[in-house]
Write a protein that holds these residues in place. Sequence first.
Motif, PDB file in Angstrom:
ATOM      1  N   ALA A 402      -6.012  51.793  82.119  1.00 10.98           N
ATOM      2  CA  ALA A 402      -5.295  50.395  82.165  1.00 10.98           C
ATOM      3  C   ALA A 402      -5.694  49.480  81.223  1.00 10.98           C
ATOM      4  O   ALA A 402      -4.761  48.980  80.668  1.00 10.98           O
ATOM      5  N   SER A 403      -7.114  49.557  81.057  1.00  9.88           N
ATOM      6  CA  SER A 403      -7.608  48.613  80.001  1.00  9.88           C
ATOM      7  C   SER A 403      -7.231  49.005  78.658  1.00  9.88           C
ATOM      8  O   SER A 403      -6.992  48.411  77.860  1.00  9.88           O
ATOM      9  N   TYR A 447      -2.973  47.113  85.408  1.00  9.04           N
ATOM     10  CA  TYR A 447      -4.575  46.698  85.026  1.00  9.04           C
ATOM     11  C   TYR A 447      -5.080  45.998  86.499  1.00  9.04           C
ATOM     12  O   TYR A 447      -6.041  46.557  86.961  1.00  9.04           O
ATOM     13  N   SER A 450      -5.123  48.649  89.339  1.00 13.94           N
ATOM     14  CA  SER A 450      -6.562  49.447  89.171  1.00 13.94           C
ATOM     15  C   SER A 450      -7.807  48.987  89.876  1.00 13.94           C
ATOM     16  O   SER A 450      -8.584  49.638  90.212  1.00 13.94           O
ATOM     17  N   ASP A 482     -11.067  41.487  82.509  1.00  9.65           N
ATOM     18  CA  ASP A 482     -12.125  42.001  81.521  1.00  9.65           C
ATOM     19  C   ASP A 482     -13.473  41.932  82.099  1.00  9.65           C
ATOM     20  O   ASP A 482     -14.540  42.544  81.790  1.00  9.65           O
ATOM     21  N   TYR A 485     -14.372  44.095  84.284  1.00  8.92           N
ATOM     22  CA  TYR A 485     -14.398  45.641  84.072  1.00  8.92           C
ATOM     23  C   TYR A 485     -15.827  45.745  83.084  1.00  8.92           C
ATOM     24  O   TYR A 485     -16.434  46.803  83.041  1.00  8.92           O
TER      25      TYR A 485
END
Length: 534
Positions: A402-403, A447, A450, A482, A485
Motif C-alpha cells: 500500500a505504501s 494504506y 493495511s 509513514d 511505517y
Amino acid sequence: MEDKPPKSPMMTDKAGIPLDVAQLQEQLEEALKAQKQLQRQLDASRPTGPEKPKCYFLETIPIEVRNHIYEYLLVNPDLCSPAIFPASPYHEQVDRYYLSPSILGTCRQINDEATPILYERNTFIVGFNRDGSSPSPISRINGKISFYTDLFRRPGFEKVKHWKVIISANEKVLSDNEEEGFEDPIYNFVTFCRAMSDNVPRSLKVWIMPKGYSWVPEPEFRRYYDVTKVLQPLSLLRNISEIHLGELPIDELPAFRPMLPQSTTSPHDFPAHWLENMKALVKSDKPLARVWKMYQKLLNYAQSFERNHQFRENMKPVWSRGAWYAKCKAEDDSWSWRIWNRELEGLSQPENPFFLSPAHPVEEGLLLGSVGSEENDIEPFLNARATVLGYLEPQYQRIANASLQLVEFVKAEKKPNGALFDTSRVEFQNYTIETLCTRALLLLEDYAQSFRLSSILANGDLKITGSGTFFQLFKLAVNNMDKQYLVIRKARKELFDCDDDAYERVIDPEPWKCDEMVKWELEEPDMKPEYLRR
C-alpha cells in the motif's frame, strides 16, 4: 674530436685559493650558528604573553607516586562491606565512604589515570532480596543508597572489575487466598547478570544469605528456594577469571537480622558437582546465545505495528507472566488466565482485548517467547518468534504494498504540473480534480486499512470539499502513516542483529530498502520526452 664535458667550477676563497670539503663544512656550521643567534635575538625582542602555568602534580611527581595518592583518595574496603545495607539494631549503616571522586573532574589526564584506580582496585558489593531491592554503593543518589534502581544503568557500572554479591534465597509464604507461583529467580539478579555479560569483571564473589537471616524484617519467610535455582542466572556469564560461590561467611552475619534462632536452621545444600560445573562455565569462553536480546528485538518489531500506546506497552509481559500463561494453557484454564490478566492490568485501565482468552496469536507468541527469554532457552524462543513473524508478515506485506502504490501516485503528481503543486491546472487535464482526489482517497484508505486504523479517515476531514484543502489533509495523513511505517522498517532491519549465523531468518529484513519520509517541498524530475509532458 669529441667534446669533453665541462668541469664543475672549484670553490675558492676571497683570494681565489681553492677550498676543500672540510673547510666548506666548517663555514656552513658557523653560518648556522650565526642564524640561530639572530633568531634568538629576534625572539627576545618580541613581546611575550603570560607564561603557561605549570602543573607540578603532573609534571614533577612520578606516576608511581601519583597512583598511591589516587589510592588514598579513591579506595575504601567499606565499598564491599554488608554494612551498607539498611540499618538495624545490630549494626549502623555506612552512608559515607570518605572518598574524593571530585578529583576525577580536575582534568582529562588525571581522569584517565585515576578512573581505573576507583573501579579496578575497589570491590563493590550489591545485594538482591525478594522485595526487589538491590542496594549497592554504585547506585548512590544524593548521598544515600538507592534500592529500586536499574543498577546497570548507573554511571560506572560497566567499569567495575570486582563484584561481591549477596543474595537472599528466602521464599515468601503465600497466604490461603493466594495461588502457588513459580520459583523464578530474583529478577534484579537476572538483570544484573545480563548487564554484566556485556561488561565482564575480573572477579565475582556470590554469597547466599544463611537461613534465618535477612536485611529487612520479613517474618513470613520460612521457606527457601533451591540454591541451584537462585544461582542459575550465573550461566549468562563468561570469561570471568576468578569466581567464588557459597554461603555468606559467619564473620559477616552481624550486619544482618537473625529472623530465626540459629540453632533451628540448617545450611543451604550446595551440590558440589553443580557448583564446579557452574564455575567452569563462568570461566570459559563457551558461546552464549543472548536470548533476552533477541527477544527484545522481536518485541520491538511486534510493538511497532500497534498505534495504541497502552496496548503497545501491555505487549511486554511482566516477569513470569509467560510461564503462568503456559501453565493455564496446558491446563485449559482460560478463565483463570483472564481474571489474572485483568488483575495485573489494574481496575483503572480498560481490559486489553488482545489478551482475552484465547489470546491474540502475536500476544500469545510474545508470552511464550518470554519464557525462553527469562530462562535463556533458545528453542522455545525460536518457536515463538516463528509464530509471531508468521502472523505479522502478511500484514507487513500489505503495508509495504500500500505504501508503494501511494508513493507511485505521489511521485506522479509531485511535479510542477501535478496536483500536489499546482491544483489550478488540473481542471484542464484529461481527468477532473474529483477523479484525482477520489484516486488519492482510495489509495489513502488502502494504506490506512493495511494498518487496521480506520480511525485515521473516520473523522470525515478528508471529504472532497476543494482540491487545496483535500491535498493539504492528504499530506498530513500520509505523513502520519509513514511515520509508523518507518518505525516498522527500522525494527525489521534490526530484528536479527543479536542472532548467531546458525539461526534461521524466517523473514527477509530487507536491509537494502531506502526508507524516508516524503519530501513534499521537492519536485520530482519529469523524465518523459518534451512532447509527452503535460
